[in-house]
Design an enzyme around this catalytic site. Structure first.
Site, PDB file in Angstrom:
ATOM      1  N   GLY A  78       6.558  -8.173  11.398  1.00  0.00           N
ATOM      2  CA  GLY A  78       6.607  -6.973  10.265  1.00  0.00           C
ATOM      3  C   GLY A  78       6.101  -5.697  10.658  1.00  0.00           C
ATOM      4  N   GLY A  79       6.517  -5.233  12.022  1.00  0.00           N
ATOM      5  CA  GLY A  79       5.983  -4.181  12.605  1.00  0.00           C
ATOM      6  C   GLY A  79       6.845  -2.830  12.096  1.00  0.00           C
ATOM      7  N   SER A  88       6.937  -1.619   9.210  1.00  0.00           N
ATOM      8  CA  SER A  88       6.497  -0.911   7.916  1.00  0.00           C
ATOM      9  C   SER A  88       5.043  -1.235   7.682  1.00  0.00           C
ATOM     10  CB  SER A  88       7.194  -1.279   6.634  1.00  0.00           C
ATOM     11  OG  SER A  88       7.117  -2.611   6.207  1.00  0.00           O
ATOM     12  N   GLY A  89       4.495  -0.472   6.880  1.00  0.00           N
ATOM     13  CA  GLY A  89       3.045  -0.808   6.486  1.00  0.00           C
ATOM     14  C   GLY A  89       1.917  -0.989   7.572  1.00  0.00           C
ATOM     15  N   ILE A  90       1.305  -2.094   7.418  1.00  0.00           N
ATOM     16  CA  ILE A  90       0.031  -2.312   8.265  1.00  0.00           C
ATOM     17  C   ILE A  90       0.586  -2.697   9.675  1.00  0.00           C
ATOM     18  CG2 ILE A  90      -1.514  -4.304   8.596  1.00  0.00           C
ATOM     19  CD1 ILE A  90      -1.847  -4.547   5.437  1.00  0.00           C
ATOM     20  N   GLY A  91       1.858  -3.365   9.772  1.00  0.00           N
ATOM     21  CA  GLY A  91       2.415  -3.898  10.771  1.00  0.00           C
ATOM     22  C   GLY A  91       2.865  -2.539  11.667  1.00  0.00           C
ATOM     23  N   TYR A  94       1.018 -16.518  -3.609  1.00  0.00           N
ATOM     24  CA  TYR A  94       0.548 -15.610  -2.444  1.00  0.00           C
ATOM     25  C   TYR A  94      -0.660 -15.998  -1.802  1.00  0.00           C
ATOM     26  CZ  TYR A  94      -0.556 -11.284  -0.078  1.00  0.00           C
ATOM     27  OH  TYR A  94      -0.891 -10.417   0.796  1.00  0.00           O
TER      28      TYR A  94
HETATM   29  N1  LIG Z   1      -0.806  -3.962   1.329  1.00  0.00           N
HETATM   30  C1  LIG Z   1      -1.734  -4.909   0.936  1.00  0.00           C
HETATM   31  O1  LIG Z   1      -2.443  -4.512  -0.254  1.00  0.00           O
HETATM   32  C2  LIG Z   1      -1.985  -5.969   1.384  1.00  0.00           C
HETATM   33  C3  LIG Z   1      -3.330  -6.816   1.115  1.00  0.00           C
HETATM   34  C4  LIG Z   1      -3.282  -7.923   1.580  1.00  0.00           C
HETATM   35  C5  LIG Z   1      -2.716  -8.527   2.669  1.00  0.00           C
HETATM   36  N2  LIG Z   1      -1.380  -7.842   2.954  1.00  0.00           N
HETATM   37  C6  LIG Z   1      -0.499  -8.562   3.964  1.00  0.00           C
HETATM   38  O2  LIG Z   1      -0.429  -7.653   5.069  1.00  0.00           O
HETATM   39  C7  LIG Z   1       0.688  -7.931   5.504  1.00  0.00           C
HETATM   40  C8  LIG Z   1       1.876  -6.745   5.913  1.00  0.00           C
HETATM   41  O3  LIG Z   1       2.167  -6.170   4.430  1.00  0.00           O
HETATM   42  P1  LIG Z   1       2.221  -4.635   4.138  1.00  0.00           P
HETATM   43  O4  LIG Z   1       1.226  -4.393   3.044  1.00  0.00           O
HETATM   44  O5  LIG Z   1       2.389  -3.766   5.350  1.00  0.00           O
HETATM   45  O6  LIG Z   1       3.698  -4.746   3.367  1.00  0.00           O
HETATM   46  P2  LIG Z   1       5.252  -4.605   3.908  1.00  0.00           P
HETATM   47  O7  LIG Z   1       5.096  -3.006   4.435  1.00  0.00           O
HETATM   48  O8  LIG Z   1       6.034  -4.844   2.845  1.00  0.00           O
HETATM   49  O9  LIG Z   1       5.267  -5.184   5.204  1.00  0.00           O
HETATM   50  C9  LIG Z   1       5.984  -6.564   5.183  1.00  0.00           C
HETATM   51  C10 LIG Z   1       6.858  -6.567   6.565  1.00  0.00           C
HETATM   52  O10 LIG Z   1       7.073  -8.217   6.641  1.00  0.00           O
HETATM   53  C11 LIG Z   1       8.619  -8.005   7.252  1.00  0.00           C
HETATM   54  N3  LIG Z   1       9.195  -9.034   6.796  1.00  0.00           N
HETATM   55  C12 LIG Z   1       9.467  -9.642   5.590  1.00  0.00           C
HETATM   56  N4  LIG Z   1      10.072 -10.948   5.596  1.00  0.00           N
HETATM   57  C13 LIG Z   1      10.569 -11.071   6.796  1.00  0.00           C
HETATM   58  C14 LIG Z   1      11.294 -12.054   7.385  1.00  0.00           C
HETATM   59  N5  LIG Z   1      11.602 -12.909   6.823  1.00  0.00           N
HETATM   60  N6  LIG Z   1      11.438 -11.873   8.909  1.00  0.00           N
HETATM   61  C15 LIG Z   1      10.688 -10.591   9.490  1.00  0.00           C
HETATM   62  N7  LIG Z   1      10.024  -9.856   8.969  1.00  0.00           N
HETATM   63  C16 LIG Z   1       9.888  -9.986   7.756  1.00  0.00           C
HETATM   64  C17 LIG Z   1       8.938  -6.821   6.458  1.00  0.00           C
HETATM   65  O11 LIG Z   1      10.108  -6.297   7.247  1.00  0.00           O
HETATM   66  P3  LIG Z   1      11.587  -6.369   7.085  1.00  0.00           P
HETATM   67  O12 LIG Z   1      11.860  -6.251   5.405  1.00  0.00           O
HETATM   68  O13 LIG Z   1      12.350  -5.416   7.774  1.00  0.00           O
HETATM   69  O14 LIG Z   1      11.938  -7.828   7.355  1.00  0.00           O
HETATM   70  C18 LIG Z   1       7.970  -5.823   6.486  1.00  0.00           C
HETATM   71  O15 LIG Z   1       7.776  -5.077   7.674  1.00  0.00           O
HETATM   72  C19 LIG Z   1       1.592  -9.309   4.704  1.00  0.00           C
HETATM   73  O16 LIG Z   1       1.102 -10.325   5.204  1.00  0.00           O
HETATM   74  C20 LIG Z   1       0.636  -8.983   3.511  1.00  0.00           C
HETATM   75  O17 LIG Z   1       0.773 -10.226   2.815  1.00  0.00           O
HETATM   76  C21 LIG Z   1      -1.141  -6.486   2.443  1.00  0.00           C
END
Ligand SMILES: NC(=O)c1ccc[n+]([C@@H]2O[C@H](COP(=O)([O-])OP(=O)(O)OC[C@H]3O[C@@H](n4cnc5c(N)ncnc54)[C@H](OP(=O)(O)O)[C@@H]3O)[C@@H](O)[C@H]2O)c1
Length: 251
Positions: free
Chosen positions: A14-15, A17-20, A152
């Site tokens: 998940g690199g 976008s976002g946190i990744g 979740y």
């Molecule tokens: N943001 C928050 O408030 C928050 C809070 C607590 C925990 N988190 C956790 O932080 C982590 C990152 O989330 P984020 O907030 O940065 O959101 P995000 O930007 O939506 O990141 C999710 C990433 O996962 C990738 N992904 C989704 N399905 C996939 C698949 N089948 N294969 C490979 N990659 C996949 C997406 O890339 P593609 O769509 O290109 O595949 C995307 O880069 C997640 O585990 C989330 O649960 C976030």
């Protein structure tokens, strides 16, 4: 910027976008060679453009043969070692129990649990070779109030328990395993709920009201903790779940 990760090799799911993305950029700035994975090539490309030490492979990690392709690419590029694995890819369905279907359960658990296990198992020989470390991304909701997030937070509770269990199992091999439990971080994950606009706004406002620091976090505020955990500065930290949540979990 310190160079705590000089010469290390990292894999971040998940690199794109976002946190990744923030972690990939931070790790590269600290000297690591970083491979990022996700399904959308354009997003991965955009992250990789931020630093020449970041490369990418497009893959859906819920498909085991695509995970195999990722590991083969890692081996071709960096040899038989992986210093840092960050299991970050995740999906967050926001739904009351009354509306949940088994398809929602499958989607959440396939990515947030099953794919995380698959990537870990397939990476493990390389991690053992490097005496590396694993960082799993959980959520504050895994152990605190989280209405409408049961699929979740159930999945992430499994992730936190994997973290503790694997830390115990792998400590004799010199491998550390930790988790980060972010609070509300401003990323795209907030825009892809299946709620109506009005319900999504109410959901977001409800969570914002529970954050003692009074604001959402930024992805870079997760990345700085991840860089610490990934580095030798955290050499005596294993089995820990780091809350990075503006105090939300303490309330
Ligand atoms: N943001 C928050 O408030 C928050 C809070 C607590 C925990 N988190 C956790 O932080 C982590 C990152 O989330 P984020 O907030 O940065 O959101 P995000 O930007 O939506 O990141 C999710 C990433 O996962 C990738 N992904 C989704 N399905 C996939 C698949 N089948 N294969 C490979 N990659 C996949 C997406 O890339 P593609 O769509 O290109 O595949 C995307 O880069 C997640 O585990 C989330 O649960 C976030």
């Amino acid at each position: 910027m310190s160079k705590r990760l000089e010469g290390k090799v990292a894999l971040i799911s998940g690199g794109g976008s976002g946190i990744g993305r923030a972690m990939a950029i931070r790790f590269a700035k600290e000297g690591a060679h970083v491979m990022i994975v996700g399904r959308r090539e354009s997003a991965l490309q955009e992250t990789a453009q931020a630093d020449e030490k970041i490369s990418y492979v497009a893959a859906d990690i819920t498909k085991t043969e695509q995970v195999e392709k990722v590991i083969d690419t890692m081996k071709e590029k960096y040899g038989e070692k992986l210093d840092i694995l960050v299991n970050n890819a995740g999906w967050c369905p926001v739904q009351p129990l009354k509306e949940i279907t088994l398809a929602d359960y499958d989607r959440a658990f396939d990515l947030d649990v099953r794919a995380l296990v698959d990537v870990t198992i397939q990476s493990l020989p390389l991690i053992l070779n490097a005496k590396g470390n694993i960082i799993n991304i959980s959520t504050v909701g895994a152990t605190h109030r989280a209405p409408n997030l049961s699929m979740y937070v159930g999945a992430k509770a499994a992730v936190e328990n994997f973290t503790r269990c694997w830390a115990l199992e792998l400590a004799p091999d010199g491998v550390r395993v930790n988790a980060i439990a972010p609070g509300a971080i401003r990323t795209d994950i907030w825009n892809v709920t299946n709620l109506s606009d009005e319900a999504a706004k109410a959901h977001e406002e409800g969570i914002a009201a529970t954050i003692p620091c009074g604001r959402f976090g930024a992805p870079e505020e997760i990345a700085s903790v991840a860089a610490f955990l990934a580095s030798d500065e955290a050499s005596y930290v294993s089995g820990a779940v780091y809350a990075v949540d503006g105090g939300q979990g303490a309330a």
